[in-house]
Design an enzyme around this catalytic site. Structure first.
Site, PDB file in Angstrom:
ATOM      1  N   LYS A  20      -7.042   8.807   8.324  1.00 62.14           N
ATOM      2  CA  LYS A  20      -5.966   9.696   8.739  1.00 62.14           C
ATOM      3  C   LYS A  20      -6.545  10.932   9.447  1.00 62.14           C
ATOM      4  O   LYS A  20      -7.760  11.167   9.404  1.00 62.14           O
ATOM      5  CB  LYS A  20      -5.145  10.080   7.506  1.00 62.14           C
ATOM      6  CG  LYS A  20      -4.406   8.886   6.876  1.00 62.14           C
ATOM      7  CD  LYS A  20      -3.661   9.313   5.617  1.00 62.14           C
ATOM      8  CE  LYS A  20      -2.811   8.200   5.053  1.00 62.14           C
ATOM      9  NZ  LYS A  20      -2.024   8.669   3.870  1.00 62.14           N
ATOM     10  N   TYR A  60       5.876   3.908   8.448  1.00 65.76           N
ATOM     11  CA  TYR A  60       6.341   4.496   7.182  1.00 65.76           C
ATOM     12  C   TYR A  60       7.854   4.368   7.010  1.00 65.76           C
ATOM     13  O   TYR A  60       8.481   5.210   6.372  1.00 65.76           O
ATOM     14  CB  TYR A  60       5.927   5.968   7.126  1.00 65.76           C
ATOM     15  CG  TYR A  60       4.466   6.189   6.779  1.00 65.76           C
ATOM     16  CD1 TYR A  60       3.880   5.554   5.675  1.00 65.76           C
ATOM     17  CD2 TYR A  60       3.668   7.061   7.526  1.00 65.76           C
ATOM     18  CE1 TYR A  60       2.542   5.770   5.350  1.00 65.76           C
ATOM     19  CE2 TYR A  60       2.329   7.284   7.198  1.00 65.76           C
ATOM     20  CZ  TYR A  60       1.774   6.635   6.117  1.00 65.76           C
ATOM     21  OH  TYR A  60       0.457   6.847   5.774  1.00 65.76           O
ATOM     22  N   ASN A 123      -4.628  12.845   1.981  1.00 64.10           N
ATOM     23  CA  ASN A 123      -5.421  11.904   1.174  1.00 64.10           C
ATOM     24  C   ASN A 123      -6.310  10.961   1.994  1.00 64.10           C
ATOM     25  O   ASN A 123      -6.689   9.885   1.534  1.00 64.10           O
ATOM     26  CB  ASN A 123      -4.525  11.159   0.188  1.00 64.10           C
ATOM     27  CG  ASN A 123      -3.444  10.340   0.882  1.00 64.10           C
ATOM     28  OD1 ASN A 123      -3.384  10.291   2.102  1.00 64.10           O
ATOM     29  ND2 ASN A 123      -2.605   9.682   0.091  1.00 64.10           N
ATOM     30  N   HIS A 126      -5.504   5.406   4.739  1.00 66.43           N
ATOM     31  CA  HIS A 126      -4.413   4.468   4.462  1.00 66.43           C
ATOM     32  C   HIS A 126      -5.015   3.093   4.250  1.00 66.43           C
ATOM     33  O   HIS A 126      -5.973   2.725   4.930  1.00 66.43           O
ATOM     34  CB  HIS A 126      -3.441   4.404   5.648  1.00 66.43           C
ATOM     35  CG  HIS A 126      -2.472   3.264   5.530  1.00 66.43           C
ATOM     36  ND1 HIS A 126      -1.353   3.349   4.739  1.00 66.43           N
ATOM     37  CD2 HIS A 126      -2.487   1.999   6.035  1.00 66.43           C
ATOM     38  CE1 HIS A 126      -0.693   2.196   4.782  1.00 66.43           C
ATOM     39  NE2 HIS A 126      -1.362   1.362   5.561  1.00 66.43           N
ATOM     40  N   GLU A 137       1.790  -4.390   9.300  1.00 64.51           N
ATOM     41  CA  GLU A 137       1.102  -3.217   9.844  1.00 64.51           C
ATOM     42  C   GLU A 137       0.100  -3.601  10.938  1.00 64.51           C
ATOM     43  O   GLU A 137      -0.047  -2.895  11.933  1.00 64.51           O
ATOM     44  CB  GLU A 137       0.403  -2.460   8.713  1.00 64.51           C
ATOM     45  CG  GLU A 137       1.400  -1.816   7.744  1.00 64.51           C
ATOM     46  CD  GLU A 137       0.742  -1.195   6.518  1.00 64.51           C
ATOM     47  OE1 GLU A 137      -0.508  -1.238   6.410  1.00 64.51           O
ATOM     48  OE2 GLU A 137       1.481  -0.667   5.669  1.00 64.51           O
TER      49      GLU A 137
HETATM   50  P1  IDP Z   1      -0.153   4.959  -0.103  1.00 59.52           P
HETATM   51  O1  IDP Z   1      -0.646   5.647   1.138  1.00 59.52           O
HETATM   52  O2  IDP Z   1      -1.123   5.123  -1.241  1.00 59.52           O
HETATM   53  O3  IDP Z   1       0.222   3.520   0.124  1.00 59.52           O
HETATM   54  P2  IDP Z   1       2.702   5.687  -0.104  1.00 59.52           P
HETATM   55  O4  IDP Z   1       3.557   5.879  -1.311  1.00 59.52           O
HETATM   56  O5  IDP Z   1       2.978   4.517   0.776  1.00 59.52           O
HETATM   57  O6  IDP Z   1       1.175   5.707  -0.596  1.00 59.52           O
HETATM   58  O7  IDP Z   1       2.815   7.043   0.736  1.00 59.52           O
HETATM   59  C1  IDP Z   1       2.335   7.094   2.042  1.00 59.52           C
HETATM   60  C2  IDP Z   1       1.677   8.415   2.267  1.00 59.52           C
HETATM   61  O8  IDP Z   1       2.650   9.453   2.164  1.00 59.52           O
HETATM   62  C3  IDP Z   1       0.609   8.817   1.234  1.00 59.52           C
HETATM   63  O9  IDP Z   1      -0.640   8.210   1.469  1.00 59.52           O
HETATM   64  C4  IDP Z   1       0.580  10.307   1.423  1.00 59.52           C
HETATM   65  O10 IDP Z   1      -0.152  10.660   2.601  1.00 59.52           O
HETATM   66  C5  IDP Z   1       2.048  10.638   1.658  1.00 59.52           C
HETATM   67  N1  IDP Z   1       2.700  10.998   0.409  1.00 59.52           N
HETATM   68  C6  IDP Z   1       3.084  10.193  -0.588  1.00 59.52           C
HETATM   69  N2  IDP Z   1       3.659  10.882  -1.580  1.00 59.52           N
HETATM   70  C7  IDP Z   1       3.643  12.178  -1.201  1.00 59.52           C
HETATM   71  C8  IDP Z   1       4.098  13.406  -1.786  1.00 59.52           C
HETATM   72  O11 IDP Z   1       4.634  13.429  -2.893  1.00 59.52           O
HETATM   73  N3  IDP Z   1       3.894  14.550  -1.062  1.00 59.52           N
HETATM   74  C9  IDP Z   1       3.305  14.551   0.151  1.00 59.52           C
HETATM   75  N4  IDP Z   1       2.863  13.424   0.745  1.00 59.52           N
HETATM   76  C10 IDP Z   1       3.026  12.258   0.084  1.00 59.52           C
END
Ligand code: IDP
Length: 161
Positions: A20, A60, A123, A126, A137
């Protein structure tokens, strides 16, 4: 799903992994690639791009009702990403283990998120969460001709019969 794949043992599983914008800015691309290479997966596609809002809204789409969705799109368009397709045995699930839980507070040291991040909104990586999600994807991010079929010389050492 998995069942039809297991009847075709030579069709290797693939997943989409993306560094990312925060990971690119922090120069973590090399270290992340290294982890997937050393684990034994095969790189079959890779590119750097500035993702469009349109692409990300498809990527997303399941999250569009979440409160954090607007800031997620802002984050993901804040700079270039490096997207990759990795291939190998159980690559989807193993990649999720290597990447760690979505929220870095739950991610153990040794995972990408556990080693490089503190906040769920930054984080670093992905990784697709299911084989079906991975197919969707990969189609979204790559043209068929951008994926390279090649024989990795150590492939026969990486699995049993
Ligand atoms: P993943 O990336 O681990 O599959 P997902 O639930 O698909 O997790 O969420 C996609 C992305 O959205 C996360 O990697 C993160 O960057 C962001 N995200 C998820 N939950 C939150 C939140 O509570 N606050 C801010 N960003 C979030």
């Amino acid at each position: 799903g998995r069942r039809s794949e297991s009847t075709l043992p030579d069709v290797a599983e693939r997943t989409l992994v993306a560094v990312k914008p925060d990971g690119v800015q922090r120069r973590l691309v090399g270290q992340i690639i290294q982890r997937f290479e050393q684990r034994g997966f095969k790189l079959v596609g890779m590119k750097m791009l500035q993702a469009s809002e349109d692409l990300l809204s498809q990527h997303y789409s399941e999250l569009r009702t979440k409160a954090f969705y607007p800031s997620l799109l802002q984050y993901m368009t804040s700079g270039p990403v490096v997207v990759m397709v990795w291939e190998g045995h159980n690559v989807v699930q193993t990649s999720r283990t290597m990447v760690g839980p979505t929220n870095p507070v739950e991610a153990r040291a040794g995972t990408v998120r556990g080693d490089f991040s503190t906040h769920v909104s930054r984080n670093v990586v992905h990784a697709s969460d299911s084989p079906e999600g991975a197919r969707r994807e990969i189609q979204l991010w790559f043209q068929g001709q951008e994926l390279v079929q090649w024989d990795c010389c150590d492939q026969h050492c990486l699995r049993g019969a």
